[in-house]
Write an enzyme that holds these catalytic residues in place. Sequence first.
Site, PDB file in Angstrom:
ATOM      1  N   SER A   1       0.750  -1.114   0.094  1.00 57.90           N
ATOM      2  CA  SER A   1       0.173   0.010  -0.030  1.00 57.90           C
ATOM      3  C   SER A   1       0.962   1.387  -0.037  1.00 57.90           C
ATOM      4  CB  SER A   1      -1.018   0.062   1.238  1.00 57.90           C
ATOM      5  OG  SER A   1      -1.487   1.103   1.396  1.00 57.90           O
TER       6      SER A   1
ATOM      7  N   LYS B   1       2.223  -3.098   6.625  1.00 56.24           N
ATOM      8  CA  LYS B   1       2.597  -2.948   5.225  1.00 56.24           C
ATOM      9  C   LYS B   1       4.130  -2.614   5.041  1.00 56.24           C
ATOM     10  CE  LYS B   1      -1.245  -3.825   3.323  1.00 56.24           C
ATOM     11  NZ  LYS B   1      -1.597  -5.092   2.441  1.00 56.24           N
TER      12      LYS B   1
ATOM     13  N   TYR C   1      -1.795  -0.515  10.421  1.00 56.82           N
ATOM     14  CA  TYR C   1      -1.738  -0.822   9.100  1.00 56.82           C
ATOM     15  C   TYR C   1      -0.399  -0.420   8.261  1.00 56.82           C
ATOM     16  CZ  TYR C   1      -3.581  -1.220   4.329  1.00 56.82           C
ATOM     17  OH  TYR C   1      -3.794  -1.373   3.144  1.00 56.82           O
TER      18      TYR C   1
END
Length: 241
Positions: free
Chosen positions: A133, A150, A146
């Site tokens: 991402s 990632k 998150y």
Amino acid sequence: MNLNGKTVIVTGAGKGIGRATAQLLVERGAQVVALTRSAADVESLQQELGCRAIQVDLADAKATREAAIAALPADFLINCAGTTELQPFLETTVEAFDHLYAVNTRAPMIVAQEYARSLINDGRKGAIVNVSSVASFVGIPDHAAYCASKGGLDGLTRVMARELAPLGIRANGVHPTVTLTPMAVKAWSDPEKAAGMLNRIPVGRFAESSDIAEVILFLLSDEAAMVNGVSMPVDGGYMIA
Ligand code: NDP
């Protein structure tokens, strides 16, 4: 890319980017083996796309390894499954952090280990795409766990690229910006927040799942034979704006 006779493992193929990627793979002749969670998605992947679909919770390390082994043999691997939970940094819980790391980082490692071992044992070549991402490059408020998960995935991608390419297996990452899937709706439903993000994307729109799927397939293809270890933004220029 003609994928006739090729088998591709796609995690998180039930919805969103994984689903669009599975669909494109099938259109180009591949057999897709889907690893995903919801029973309804398993059913529809089998019925609508003719996939072999294996139901698994990728937060469970043992079940993930068993599912990965059951999915073999395969020519290519796409680690696409991912999840998110929105929490400000000061309120990020250990539970959420551990869960996101398990699904977004640890599961791709486990599936890639089994995939790569199988190829190496059989003396075959392959390629892996990990769906990361833009959140691994920038600090997005409320996305601490998150972003960390990632970033961890990117580290894995680079080590895989170093260790596995000499054995005939390339590994690359794709980094979508906001892509209009169920996950994005969850994260970007506040119009004010969405407008702030959209204003930073020079092409002037969020991504569609098919935009990401096309880049994933390119990275798997022989046309990308010299592409190894990259983190490729698919972001309409967000990263340079
Ligand atoms: P969706 O929520 O639309 O789909 C995610 C898929 O992964 C679903 O099929 C889901 O299954 C599966 N999945 C999630 N958790 C688990 C689990 N524990 N076990 C098994 N399967 C699981 O997400 P997107 O398509 O939006 O995201 C795909 C990838 O792209 C993710 O890695 C995400 O981080 C990344 N990404 C997405 C962006 C976006 O804006 N959409 C932007 C940047 C990156 P189920 O629904 O059954 O849980």
